[in-house]
Scaffold this motif. Sequence first.
Motif, short mmCIF file in Angstrom:
data_model
loop_
_atom_site.label_atom_id
_atom_site.label_comp_id
_atom_site.label_asym_id
_atom_site.label_seq_id
_atom_site.Cartn_x
_atom_site.Cartn_y
_atom_site.Cartn_z
N VAL A 120 0.84 -1.19 0.00
CA VAL A 120 0.00 0.00 0.00
C VAL A 120 0.88 1.25 0.00
N LYS A 121 0.58 2.14 -0.92
CA LYS A 121 1.33 3.40 -0.97
C LYS A 121 0.38 4.53 -1.31
N LEU A 122 0.49 5.60 -0.56
CA LEU A 122 -0.30 6.80 -0.79
C LEU A 122 0.64 7.99 -0.87
N VAL A 123 0.42 8.84 -1.84
CA VAL A 123 1.24 10.04 -1.99
C VAL A 123 0.32 11.22 -2.23
N GLU A 124 0.50 12.26 -1.42
CA GLU A 124 -0.32 13.46 -1.53
C GLU A 124 0.39 14.50 -2.39
N PHE A 125 -0.39 15.25 -3.14
CA PHE A 125 0.12 16.32 -4.00
C PHE A 125 -0.74 17.56 -3.83
N GLY A 126 -0.15 18.71 -4.14
CA GLY A 126 -0.96 19.91 -4.28
C GLY A 126 -0.84 20.95 -3.18
N GLU A 129 -2.64 9.99 -4.58
CA GLU A 129 -2.51 8.87 -5.50
C GLU A 129 -2.30 7.59 -4.72
N ALA A 130 -3.15 6.62 -4.98
CA ALA A 130 -3.08 5.34 -4.27
C ALA A 130 -2.50 4.27 -5.18
N SER A 131 -1.72 3.38 -4.61
CA SER A 131 -1.21 2.24 -5.37
C SER A 131 -1.06 1.05 -4.42
N THR A 160 -4.12 25.87 8.09
CA THR A 160 -2.70 25.62 7.86
C THR A 160 -2.28 24.33 8.56
N ALA A 161 -1.71 23.41 7.82
CA ALA A 161 -1.33 22.11 8.39
C ALA A 161 -0.65 21.28 7.31
N VAL A 162 -0.09 20.18 7.72
CA VAL A 162 0.31 19.13 6.78
C VAL A 162 -0.90 18.22 6.60
N TYR A 163 -1.26 18.01 5.36
CA TYR A 163 -2.43 17.21 5.04
C TYR A 163 -2.00 15.83 4.56
N TYR A 164 -2.70 14.84 5.07
CA TYR A 164 -2.40 13.44 4.76
C TYR A 164 -3.66 12.73 4.26
N CYS A 165 -3.48 11.77 3.40
CA CYS A 165 -4.57 10.84 3.12
C CYS A 165 -4.20 9.48 3.70
N ALA A 166 -5.21 8.69 3.97
CA ALA A 166 -4.98 7.38 4.57
C ALA A 166 -6.13 6.46 4.18
N ARG A 167 -5.81 5.21 4.13
CA ARG A 167 -6.82 4.19 3.87
C ARG A 167 -7.50 3.84 5.19
N MET A 168 -8.82 3.72 5.14
CA MET A 168 -9.58 3.39 6.33
C MET A 168 -9.80 1.88 6.42
N ILE A 169 -9.97 1.40 7.63
CA ILE A 169 -10.36 0.01 7.88
C ILE A 169 -11.87 0.01 8.10
N GLY A 170 -12.62 -0.62 7.23
CA GLY A 170 -14.06 -0.50 7.30
C GLY A 170 -14.51 0.81 6.67
N ASN A 171 -15.69 1.24 7.04
CA ASN A 171 -16.21 2.49 6.51
C ASN A 171 -15.77 3.69 7.34
N CYS A 172 -16.07 4.86 6.85
CA CYS A 172 -15.70 6.07 7.58
C CYS A 172 -16.28 6.07 8.99
N GLU A 173 -17.50 5.56 9.11
CA GLU A 173 -18.16 5.58 10.42
C GLU A 173 -17.41 4.76 11.46
N ASP A 174 -16.61 3.83 11.03
CA ASP A 174 -15.84 3.00 11.97
C ASP A 174 -14.66 3.77 12.56
N ARG A 175 -14.22 4.79 11.85
CA ARG A 175 -13.15 5.67 12.35
C ARG A 175 -11.86 4.91 12.65
#
Length: 122
Positions: free
Chosen positions: A2-8, A23-25, A90-105
């Motif tokens: 699993v690899k995630l890379v944020e841009f922008g 971008e997910a791979s 203002t912050a560093v923004y990250y994306c991440a894969r969730m386990i289950g749905n969003c509601e599971d947090r």
Amino acid sequence: QVKLVEFGGGWVQPGGTRALSCEASGFSLNTYAMGWFRQVPGKEREGVICINPDNRTFSKDSVKGRFTATRDNANNFVYLQMHRLEFEDTAVYYCARMIGNCEDRRVDPYSWGPGTQVTVSS
């Protein structure tokens, strides 16, 4: 793997707009909920918005009506569109894969990308 890379990330004036990409791979994006998070120095990382496989989204109160998450499963991208940005965004923004749905947090702890800095400043 699993690899995630944020841009922008970058600098933007208050009230402005910024779009981030993730971008997910290494996995099929279409079956996973994906979250956007952010962190400032000295504070814990916080959830900003999450998008389920069915495109339902769940947002932190302070970004509702300003931030939108979308996904392009065919090309393995998740997007974060940010409008009417404020100094507090203002912050560093990250994306991440969730386990289950969003509601599971629950976040896959092995999926964090390197993050991208967004600075809101005049």
